[in-house]
Motif scaffolding. Structure first.
Motif, mmCIF file in Angstrom:
data_model
loop_
_atom_site.group_PDB
_atom_site.id
_atom_site.type_symbol
_atom_site.label_atom_id
_atom_site.label_comp_id
_atom_site.label_asym_id
_atom_site.label_seq_id
_atom_site.Cartn_x
_atom_site.Cartn_y
_atom_site.Cartn_z
ATOM 1 N N SER A 1 0.827 -1.210 0.000
ATOM 2 C CA SER A 1 0.000 0.000 0.000
ATOM 3 C C SER A 1 0.861 1.259 0.000
ATOM 4 C CB SER A 1 -0.924 0.002 1.220
ATOM 5 O OG SER A 1 -1.850 -1.058 1.156
ATOM 6 N N VAL A 2 1.957 1.232 0.742
ATOM 7 C CA VAL A 2 2.869 2.378 0.759
ATOM 8 C C VAL A 2 3.536 2.524 -0.605
ATOM 9 C CG1 VAL A 2 4.938 3.360 1.814
ATOM 10 C CG2 VAL A 2 3.242 2.214 3.241
ATOM 11 N N ARG A 3 3.910 1.407 -1.216
ATOM 12 C CA ARG A 3 4.523 1.475 -2.549
ATOM 13 C C ARG A 3 3.581 2.121 -3.563
ATOM 14 N NH1 ARG A 3 4.329 -0.749 -7.372
ATOM 15 N NH2 ARG A 3 2.649 -2.147 -6.770
ATOM 16 N N MET A 4 2.295 1.823 -3.452
ATOM 17 C CA MET A 4 1.334 2.405 -4.389
ATOM 18 C C MET A 4 1.280 3.923 -4.262
ATOM 19 S SD MET A 4 0.075 0.122 -6.354
ATOM 20 C CE MET A 4 -1.435 0.859 -6.995
ATOM 21 N N VAL A 5 1.516 4.449 -3.073
ATOM 22 C CA VAL A 5 1.574 5.901 -2.910
ATOM 23 C C VAL A 5 2.773 6.460 -3.661
ATOM 24 C CG1 VAL A 5 1.901 7.782 -1.252
ATOM 25 C CG2 VAL A 5 0.369 5.883 -0.707
ATOM 26 N N PHE A 6 3.928 5.798 -3.511
ATOM 27 C CA PHE A 6 5.141 6.270 -4.165
ATOM 28 C C PHE A 6 5.122 6.033 -5.678
ATOM 29 C CE2 PHE A 6 7.166 5.417 0.144
ATOM 30 C CZ PHE A 6 7.161 6.750 0.492
ATOM 31 N N ALA A 7 4.224 5.186 -6.134
ATOM 32 C CA ALA A 7 4.147 4.887 -7.567
ATOM 33 C C ALA A 7 2.932 5.575 -8.187
ATOM 34 C CB ALA A 7 4.097 3.372 -7.784
ATOM 35 N N MET A 8 1.764 4.930 -8.090
ATOM 36 C CA MET A 8 0.570 5.425 -8.768
ATOM 37 C C MET A 8 0.108 6.774 -8.243
ATOM 38 S SD MET A 8 -0.089 3.419 -11.192
ATOM 39 C CE MET A 8 -1.609 4.258 -11.637
ATOM 40 N N CYS A 9 0.227 6.988 -6.943
ATOM 41 C CA CYS A 9 -0.239 8.252 -6.367
ATOM 42 C C CYS A 9 0.596 9.426 -6.896
ATOM 43 C CB CYS A 9 -0.167 8.183 -4.853
ATOM 44 S SG CYS A 9 -1.150 9.447 -4.035
#
Length: 603
Positions: A139-147
């Motif tokens: 979930s944190v990775r998705m912030v650094f990627a898609m977000c």
């Protein structure tokens, strides 16, 4: 209003977190390159509606010549190629950086877990920690990627699109069409806090389910032995139902948010068609401008719709980062004291041991486990520890190893106060074989050489011979390359104990602690192991905890623990002469042995 403000603050905490900032700084160059390329291709894409609109106007004015066709086609092809290459490039930079952050976070979390004390893992179960290592980090990775991608994409595309709609087509049409899209942003902002709460509950339910599954699978033999398969299935159904309920509650909110945003986008398009068609008919804008405006509006819907998705990702990421920070902020209870940091860690520690008026109570308990326990053990001696169940035998060696923290000036090793010895040196000096034998899901060789992976096969075999397990290993089809399965499930209790003893013996430690480590082997094998210890460990100190007196009777000193004190102390013969607790235990065990030999049963 205050609660909404607090919820928004929590969502944005991920950008204020010291952990997030440290990773962003590390890979800042990747993000700068990726964002610059992303903005560049967004600006290129906003040229397409103008090219199409200009072409339509040229056709309407009968000015669409071959040169114009060629020029417009070349422009569109060049833009298409640049956008294609740019999308590959920004994905490589931004998604690549996010994957590196994911890797670093997982490595850092695992390294931090290795530093935490044993008490932490008594309070936090393995299934819970596995949820942190997997779904929370994802979930944190998705912030650094898609977000990051959607945020910058929405910002760049939205601003550039609005600017061209206003300056190159019509200001009034832009304002009228854009007003409904503001509802999208308001809806996402209002519901972001509730999403945060529901996602947190979902992750907690997932952690509980993960822990349930891991625990029950580890104990599958017990489940089958007591015929509890159906009961466990029902228990899992309840856990799974709780997880489903938490997921459905989050999904319901998302199921409303995204269709609502699409509906608002459709309303905006309807207004644009109605009002834009009218002003095109009266000649305020051209047909080409009207067509280009509709293309711009389609492009503008994406940034508005992104707001909801961004809020969703930020919600999940901030909740997960908060859970991860709970681990990363946890400090070990056992650590090197200042005096140990000043000590020479390369200096060997002698095997003599002294306990001085040791008193100890478990944290949170007022009942003392020990009260003024004192004894000495010279280098090269063997100490036997015996006592009834629950008298603190294992706790005593755990204090020696600083698994639990003893008071200062209560334990000395080699004449040095325990806290003045660096933990690394202490654990290197003392090899411990616990009563709860644990083997890793690896080969027998790897398990024996776990403490020093540079050991040769000859050294591994020698340690196995000392532990009287070599013959058993040789009988396996794959010998020392046999995989023992999870927690050594493919081996008997006695084989696991002896492999654990070999794992300690191969280190040739200054102090060896066997905590009821031969309870699962027969007396003949036990005698051989003890004889090997006596022969191979001359000059080295041994501590043996046991319930069978036969295991301890040749020790240089035996202590009997009772009610938090040393009730009796001496050699085997001296303790028998006292005719106390030890002598009573000896007579009982002797009687049980005679009954078994004569009548073939245990009492």
């Amino acid at each position: 209003m205050k609660k909404d403000t607090e919820d928004k603050g929590r969502i944005l905490d991920i950008f204020r977190s010291k952990y997030a900032l440290s990773f962003l700084k590390k890979y800042l160059v990747y993000y700068i390159f990726g964002i610059v390329i992303l903005i560049g291709i967004d600006l290129l894409q906003t040229e397409v509606p103008l090219i199409v609109g200009g072409s339509i106007d040229s056709i309407a004015a009968n000015e669409f010549t071959g040169n114009i066709v060629t020029t417009q086609l070349v422009r569109l092809i060049v833009i298409g190629i640049l956008v294609f290459a740019g999308r590959i490039a920004w994905r490589w930079f931004i998604f690549g950086a996010a994957r590196k952050i994911e890797r670093d976070m997982r490595n850092g979390l695992y390294e931090h877990l290795q530093l935490l004390s044993a008490s932490y893992f008594q309070e936090h179960k393995a299934g819970e920690i596995m949820a942190y290592m997997t779904s929370d980090i994802e979930s944190v990775r998705m912030v650094f990627a898609m977000c990051v991608v959607m945020g910058m994409d929405a910002l760049a595309l939205g601003i550039s699109t609005l600017y061209k709609m206003i300056t190159q087509i019509d200001t009034a049409l832009t304002i009228v069409s854009f007003i409904p899209l503001i509802l999208v942003a308001l809806t996402a902002a209002i519901m972001g806090g509730e999403l945060h709460r529901r996602y947190t509950r979902r992750q907690e339910a997932y952690s509980q389910m993960s822990d349930f599954v891991q625990e029950k699978l580890n104990g599958i033999r017990v489940v089958k032995a007591f015929r509890q398969e159906e009961a466990e299935n029902e228990a899992f159904e309840k856990e799974n139902a709780n997880t489903r309920t938490a997921n459905v509650k989050e999904a319901k909110l998302e199921a409303f948010m995204f269709p609502f945003m699409r509906m608002v986008a459709g309303l905006s398009m309807a207004i644009a068609i109605a009002y834009g068609g009218y002003i095109a008919i009266i000649g305020r804008i051209s047909v080409g401008d009207f067509s280009g405006f509709l293309m711009f509006l389609n492009m503008l819907v994406w940034p508005m719709a992104c707001i909801g998705r961004i809020i969703n990702l930020l919600t999940r990421g901030s909740a997960s980062l908060k859970r991860l920070a709970g681990i990363l902020d946890a400090a070990p209870d056992i650590y090197d004291w200042p005096e140990s940091k000043e000590a020479d860690s390369s200096k060997p520690v002698s095997g003599s041991i002294e306990f001085k008026n040791l008193s100890f109570s478990y944290p949170g308990s007022e009942s003392p486990v020990f009260n003024n326990v004192s004894f000495t053990l010279e280098k090269g001696q063997t100490l036997g520890i015996i006592g009834r169940t629950g008298e603190g035998k294992t706790t005593l060696v755990n204090l020696l190893l600083r698994v639990f923290e003893p008071g200062k000036d209560m334990i000395y090793i080699g004449g040095r106060e325990l806290h003045s010895i660096p933990l690394h040196t202490l654990r290197k000096t003392v090899a411990y074989v616990p009563q709860d034998t644990f083997l890793f899901s690896d080969t027998i060789s790897a398990n024996i050489a776990f403490g020093d992976r540079s050991k040769t096969q000859e050294e591994i075999q020698h340690a196995a011979e000392l532990a009287c397990v070599h013959d058993n290993i040789a009988d396996f089809p794959d010998g020392y390359n046999t995989m023992v399965g999870e927690r050594g499930v493919s081996l008997s209790g006695g084989q696991k104990q002896r492999i654990a003893i070999a794992r300690a013996l191969i280190l040739d430690p200054e102090i060896l602690v066997l905590d009821d480590s031969v309870s699962a082997v027969d007396t003949d094998t036990e005698e051989k192991i003890l004889m090997h210890l006596k022969q191979e460990r001359k000059g080295k100190t041994n501590i043996i905890i046991a319930h069978r007196i036969s295991t301890l009777q040749n020790a240089d000193k035996i202590i009997v623990l009772s009610e938090g004190k040393i009730a009796e102390e001496g050699t085997h013969q001296e303790l028998l002469a006292v005719n106390g607790i030890y002598a009573d235990m000896y007579r009982r065990q002797l009687l049980e042995k005679i009954k078994k030999e004569e009548y073939g049963y245990d009492e």
